[in-house]
Structure formats: C-alpha cells, structure tokens
Design an enzyme around this catalytic site. Structure first.
Site, PDB file in Angstrom:
ATOM      1  N   LYS A   1       2.682   1.950   2.556  1.00 57.64           N
ATOM      2  CA  LYS A   1       2.820   2.667   4.016  1.00 57.64           C
ATOM      3  C   LYS A   1       3.656   1.830   4.673  1.00 57.64           C
ATOM      4  CE  LYS A   1      -1.629   3.950   5.708  1.00 57.64           C
ATOM      5  NZ  LYS A   1      -3.066   3.728   6.473  1.00 57.64           N
TER       6      LYS A   1
ATOM      7  N   LYS B   1       0.932  -1.291   0.064  1.00 61.68           N
ATOM      8  CA  LYS B   1      -0.012   0.049  -0.095  1.00 61.68           C
ATOM      9  C   LYS B   1       0.948   1.085  -0.010  1.00 61.68           C
ATOM     10  CE  LYS B   1      -3.179  -1.445   3.841  1.00 61.68           C
ATOM     11  NZ  LYS B   1      -3.692  -0.996   4.791  1.00 61.68           N
TER      12      LYS B   1
HETATM   13  N1  C2G Z   1     -10.516   5.990  10.347  1.00 63.98           N
HETATM   14  C1  C2G Z   1     -11.495   6.877  10.724  1.00 63.98           C
HETATM   15  N2  C2G Z   1     -11.049   7.994  11.303  1.00 63.98           N
HETATM   16  C2  C2G Z   1      -9.914   8.298  11.397  1.00 63.98           C
HETATM   17  C3  C2G Z   1      -8.775   7.423  10.816  1.00 63.98           C
HETATM   18  C4  C2G Z   1      -9.043   6.512  10.177  1.00 63.98           C
HETATM   19  O1  C2G Z   1     -12.626   6.596  10.869  1.00 63.98           O
HETATM   20  N3  C2G Z   1      -9.743   9.734  11.915  1.00 63.98           N
HETATM   21  C5  C2G Z   1     -10.949   4.635   9.724  1.00 63.98           C
HETATM   22  C6  C2G Z   1     -10.409   4.358   8.427  1.00 63.98           C
HETATM   23  O2  C2G Z   1     -11.640   5.148   7.354  1.00 63.98           O
HETATM   24  C7  C2G Z   1     -10.372   3.071   8.121  1.00 63.98           C
HETATM   25  C8  C2G Z   1      -9.880   2.483   9.216  1.00 63.98           C
HETATM   26  O3  C2G Z   1     -10.076   3.706  10.292  1.00 63.98           O
HETATM   27  O4  C2G Z   1     -11.866   2.438   7.987  1.00 63.98           O
HETATM   28  C9  C2G Z   1      -8.537   2.234   9.397  1.00 63.98           C
HETATM   29  O5  C2G Z   1      -7.811   3.199   8.799  1.00 63.98           O
HETATM   30  P1  C2G Z   1      -6.296   2.789   8.454  1.00 63.98           P
HETATM   31  O6  C2G Z   1      -5.428   2.147   9.533  1.00 63.98           O
HETATM   32  O7  C2G Z   1      -5.544   4.219   7.907  1.00 63.98           O
HETATM   33  O8  C2G Z   1      -6.502   1.706   7.489  1.00 63.98           O
HETATM   34  P2  C2G Z   1      -6.171   2.069   5.678  1.00 63.98           P
HETATM   35  O9  C2G Z   1      -4.775   2.490   5.536  1.00 63.98           O
HETATM   36  O10 C2G Z   1      -7.314   2.754   5.215  1.00 63.98           O
HETATM   37  O11 C2G Z   1      -6.378   0.452   5.029  1.00 63.98           O
HETATM   38  O12 C2G Z   1      -8.224  -2.919   2.562  1.00 63.98           O
HETATM   39  C10 C2G Z   1      -8.343  -1.664   3.216  1.00 63.98           C
HETATM   40  C11 C2G Z   1      -7.097  -1.235   3.950  1.00 63.98           C
HETATM   41  O13 C2G Z   1      -6.315  -2.146   4.731  1.00 63.98           O
HETATM   42  C12 C2G Z   1      -7.440  -0.195   4.559  1.00 63.98           C
END
Ligand code: C2G
Length: 129
Positions: free
Chosen positions: A46, A44
């Site tokens: 990341k 990703k």
């Molecule tokens: N999230 C949220 N509010 C935030 C930060 C994150 O609601 N302030 C939610 C994101 O929308 C996501 C979840 O928390 O649904 C996890 O966020 P991340 O750890 O950043 O995951 P991401 O990199 O978006 O990976 O296959 C899907 C991916 O693995 C998602």
C-alpha cells in the site's frame, strides 16, 4: 478502565474510520490506535497519499482516540497487547478471522465495515473529478 487497540493505515481519514473508533468507544473506556508507518505500508503493498506523521496527527485529533502509536510490523500486536495491558483487539470485519491467534491474549472483535466508503474509492473518485 478498559482498553482497546486497533491497527490501520487511516489514509484519507473518513467516516468509516470515525464510526469504527466510535463503536469501539461504545464498548471500551480507552482506545489506542496503531497507525501504519509508510515503510510498513510499503510492505503491505500500500502507498498512502497522506504521509505517516500527518495520518497520526489526524487520527490523534479524533475525540474517540486516547493515544496513537506507530505500527511498524505485523508481529508487534502480541507485544503491544501484553505491554500496554490491552483488553480487546478490534478490527473491521474485512479482517475477520485473520487475528484469532490473539484470542489467547485478549478479546478479539471484528466489527462490520462501513459500506460505501474507503480510502481507495475516495482516491479514485477524486482522480475522476
Ligand atoms: N474500515 C471500516 N470501514 C471502512 C473502511 C475501513 O470499518 N469503510 C476499517 C477497517 O476494517 C480497518 C480500519 O478501518 O479495521 C483501518 O482500515 P485501513 O486504514 O484500510 O487499514 P488496513 O490497510 O486494513 O491495515 O495490521 C493491520 C493493518 O494495519 C490494517
């Protein structure tokens, strides 16, 4: 009992993650969280601060979470939904529309993100201390 699933990195676990899980549990009896492995994260583009095993342990400790599984690839979602008997796939709305193809398998719900907090901002704020 109804079952929801969500996927993510959950690095530097924060209130945005907790609120997402809590709001999912307001709608569903159980919640499975698929945590991205370090290798999948690399794909990703990341790199998480907290290693995969620790991110899993932290997410598992959250009382809203029923079970934690690894997320190793983009394609596993459809298989997980079928094999685990998932009723709803739920993500924050930064993913709005990205997973609508899953609507043929289960409910697909995008919930508003929690404003003002993110793993990346926590990381950069810490660096500025
Ligand atoms: N999230 C949220 N509010 C935030 C930060 C994150 O609601 N302030 C939610 C994101 O929308 C996501 C979840 O928390 O649904 C996890 O966020 P991340 O750890 O950043 O995951 P991401 O990199 O978006 O990976 O296959 C899907 C991916 O693995 C998602």
């Amino acid at each position: 009992p109804t079952l929801a699933i969500t996927y993510g990195t959950f690095d530097l676990f924060h209130v945005g993650h907790v609120r997402l899980f809590r709001r999912i549990r307001e709608r569903f009896d159980r919640l499975i969280v698929a945590v991205s492995t370090d290798e999948f994260n690399a794909g990703k583009g990341k790199r998480s601060i907290v290693p995969f095993e620790d991110r899993c342990e932290v997410v598992s400790a959250c009382r809203h979470v029923t079970q934690v599984i690894p997320e190793t690839c983009w394609e596993q979602k459809a298989r997980d939904i079928a094999s685990l008997g998932v009723d709803a796939f739920v993500m924050g709305d930064d993913w709005q529309g990205h997973f609508d193809e899953l609507r043929s398998l289960c409910q697909v719900i995008y919930l508003p993100r929690t404003e003002g907090v993110s793993s990346s901002s926590l990381k950069s704020d810490t660096l500025r201390l």
